[in-house]
Design a protein around this motif. Sequence first.
Motif, mmCIF file in Angstrom:
data_model
loop_
_atom_site.group_PDB
_atom_site.id
_atom_site.type_symbol
_atom_site.label_atom_id
_atom_site.label_comp_id
_atom_site.label_asym_id
_atom_site.label_seq_id
_atom_site.Cartn_x
_atom_site.Cartn_y
_atom_site.Cartn_z
ATOM 1 N N MET A 47 0.680 -1.055 0.000
ATOM 2 C CA MET A 47 0.000 0.000 0.000
ATOM 3 C C MET A 47 0.735 1.141 0.000
ATOM 4 S SD MET A 47 -2.012 -1.580 1.700
ATOM 5 C CE MET A 47 -2.668 -2.385 1.537
ATOM 6 N N GLU A 49 1.279 -1.356 -2.105
ATOM 7 C CA GLU A 49 1.136 -0.003 -2.600
ATOM 8 C C GLU A 49 0.046 0.097 -3.647
ATOM 9 O OE1 GLU A 49 5.355 2.156 -2.548
ATOM 10 O OE2 GLU A 49 5.396 0.129 -3.319
ATOM 11 N N ARG A 50 -0.399 1.299 -3.813
ATOM 12 C CA ARG A 50 -1.424 1.555 -4.833
ATOM 13 C C ARG A 50 -0.977 0.978 -6.164
ATOM 14 N NH1 ARG A 50 -5.839 4.312 -6.482
ATOM 15 N NH2 ARG A 50 -5.657 5.938 -8.067
ATOM 16 N N TRP A 51 -1.878 0.358 -6.864
ATOM 17 C CA TRP A 51 -1.700 -0.229 -8.193
ATOM 18 C C TRP A 51 -1.048 -1.599 -8.175
ATOM 19 C CZ3 TRP A 51 -4.652 1.935 -11.479
ATOM 20 C CH2 TRP A 51 -4.827 3.316 -11.500
#
Lengths: 174, 174
Positions: free
Chosen positions: A1, A22-24
């Motif tokens: 994240m 993490e994002r993505w």
Amino acid sequence: MLPKDYAAQDCSIARGLELVGERWTLLLLRDAFYGVCRYSDFRERLDIPKAVLAARLAALVDSGVMEKRPAPDGAGTRHEYVLTDLGKQLWPAVVALGRFGERAAPNAEGPRKHFRHLDCGGRLDAFCRCERCGATVENPADAEVVPGPGDRNAREDRISRALRAPHRLLTPIA
Amino acid sequence: MLPKDYAAQDCSIARGLELVGERWTLLLLRDAFYGVCRYSDFRERLDIPKAVLAARLAALVDSGVMEKRPAPDGAGTRHEYVLTDLGKQLWPAVVALGRFGERAAPNAEGPRKHFRHLDCGGRLDAFCRCERCGATVENPADAEVVPGPGDRNAREDRISRALRAPHRLLTPIA
DNA sequence: CGTGAGAGGTTCGGTGAACGAACCTCAGTC
DNA sequence: GACTGAGGTTCGTTCACCGAACCTCTCACG
């Protein structure tokens, strides 16, 4: 994240999230299971900023979750990014998250996509168990993604279009 | 994971990540499975900024993953946050992520914590299957967390100390 | 040989979220 | 009536994400 590490969290889950949280990142890995393996295809399907994609891929390669190598079709400056054995360990996590998302934010028309056991055609539950034959599908290559009734899928990129037909996991698309 | 939504991703996994993919959220849910249920206990154990914790808890309550209610012990201004049935659906995802983290970043001394089947004492694998009796443990209440050989656990907060002994999941701590 | 196009990036300025410290409020308690 | 602990909110700073523009290398074509 997320950007920073979870210092002081002496816990396997925290370690795992440092690598894929993490994002993505998890969407990227989802697509990797689907068979996406080229930089430009990830980009096309995810609408992710190039800098972020490059950073995520580098981090995944760095931590041994994915492997970067020259494209097999010899073509010039192409590469492919594929899941390593370590990366494939994320299979149950991806399936479980998908089932959760489906239950938490269901589509009126039914599921968008789901996983099916290649051997017998049964659907996989959150524990990767085939609902027909009862076997736990440990190997993603023994499953396929199939579009469900709710797969309205407005996207028109190459990959999304290819995935409107059943597709065996880990098999490169096109 | 992250601040913004994954617009244009018509996919259950993306929907799931919108609910639990932000920084801290999955660690918070991990602790909820462990039996943490008070605001101040989450804070103590996670070293998370208060504003972020409040925002995450509110979002989880809002999306139906957790429930906020007055503390049962009647004490004044206390609340407790507990997993709803929807929240408990995350059980396989939490287990799978933990096993992944353990494999991706192993401890020299062995796993830090793991899950054990209450009925027979067997360990759970990434698919929530008991390694001894083979059953898939669908209900987290049928399992306990136990510290492993690598559980050096430098933390000295109330919760971390309590978790140095085996503890049944979903059972409030202390 | 020169030109162009596509793959796979890097650089840069602006925005928005996370961080951490300080402050606030309410219930019970001494 | 003052204090303490739970459960927050506010605020300024920092840092990652975003998206647009730019760069490089290889191959294809004329």
